[in-house]
Write an enzyme that holds these catalytic residues in place. Sequence first.
Site, short mmCIF file in Angstrom:
data_model
loop_
_atom_site.label_atom_id
_atom_site.label_comp_id
_atom_site.label_asym_id
_atom_site.label_seq_id
_atom_site.Cartn_x
_atom_site.Cartn_y
_atom_site.Cartn_z
NE ARG A 53 18.84 30.10 18.45
CZ ARG A 53 19.13 30.79 17.35
NH1 ARG A 53 20.18 30.48 16.61
NH2 ARG A 53 18.35 31.76 16.95
CB ALA A 55 10.97 29.61 13.97
CD GLN A 203 19.19 32.15 22.54
OE1 GLN A 203 19.32 32.96 23.45
NE2 GLN A 203 18.22 31.26 22.51
CG ASP A 244 10.59 31.48 17.78
OD1 ASP A 244 11.15 30.39 17.63
OD2 ASP A 244 11.20 32.53 18.05
CE LYS A 255 14.89 32.61 22.57
NZ LYS A 255 14.54 31.28 23.12
#
Length: 349
Positions: A53, A55, A203, A244, A255
């Site tokens: 994970r 981008a 995360q 992203d 996020k």
Amino acid sequence: MNTIIAALKTVRLSEDASAVIILDQTRLPGEEVYVSLASAAEVWNAIYKLKVRGAPAIGIAAAYGIYVCSRQIQAAAFDDFYREFLKIKDYLASSRPTAVNLVAALNRMEKVVTGHPDLPVAELLRLLHAESEAIRAEDAAACRKIGENCLSLLKPGMGILTHCNAGHLAVSEYGTALAPVYLGEERGYGFKVFADETRPLLQGARLTAYELHKAGVDVTLICDNMASIVMKKGWVQAVVVGCDRIAANGDVANKIGTSGVAILARHYGIPFYVLGPTSTIDLACPDGDSIVIEERSPDEITDMWYTSRMAPEGVKAYNPAFDVTSHDLITAIITEKGIAYPPFNDMCK
């Protein structure tokens, strides 16, 4: 770079180039497990389930993945090879819709094929291999430059808040939002980092806190709803986040929860910096309203982190993976090409 962190290879090709090797981030921080991906389904699953994970890392995994899968195409004629290549490309592109790097990397790989229709398949595969490695190398160089550019805005001893994970684990090396932290650590800046845990997938708690702590950085984990109080106490002098997708007007998808942090930073007069490579800029996307926001399973909220279900059976749950931060809340967008300030009309120049 810190040798302990550099040893964590987020995405790479196997020595014989027959598989993509990823550090399974769903297993962190408890254990460091590397997984071999040798099929399109395995690459798709790894991206969708966040085993890989961030981008830039997603883009690298997709580039390596389509190269590995292209080696398995049983076709001698260009048209037959290209037809199967497109099937793989479209399939991998469907794994996660928000991060622009995924499709951008796959498009670069496709251009290698379409640009050489007269070459034999063996030569196309050689070029695809070279392009996938170039995508990784360019990301590593970009991350270093992003870090240098952002570091010019920061002062030793600053408190820095970050949201989600935009560090070494999300890219090839250094990270985007965490690149200036690592560079500062190397130069004795003594930053104090506050890492939001980042609900619902954690995360920040599992990955950002993990890699910064492993690197010896002064890091404090906080719940997402604690950002306001640490700002009010004067412990934070800058916010750094990744991205992203960046729309043409400077709106940024990152996020879920990032927009809330930006609003808080504006209230407390704290600069809010977005860091990312120019590959995340999507000039075909006019604004944040045009960004497709990925929605994930409600189970990530109700069940995923608990020994028994936390929410009542049958209750509705809304679980978008990203939100959009309006360009008017962003102090600067920092890429490998430099620092862009509002109104963000020259980001790609």
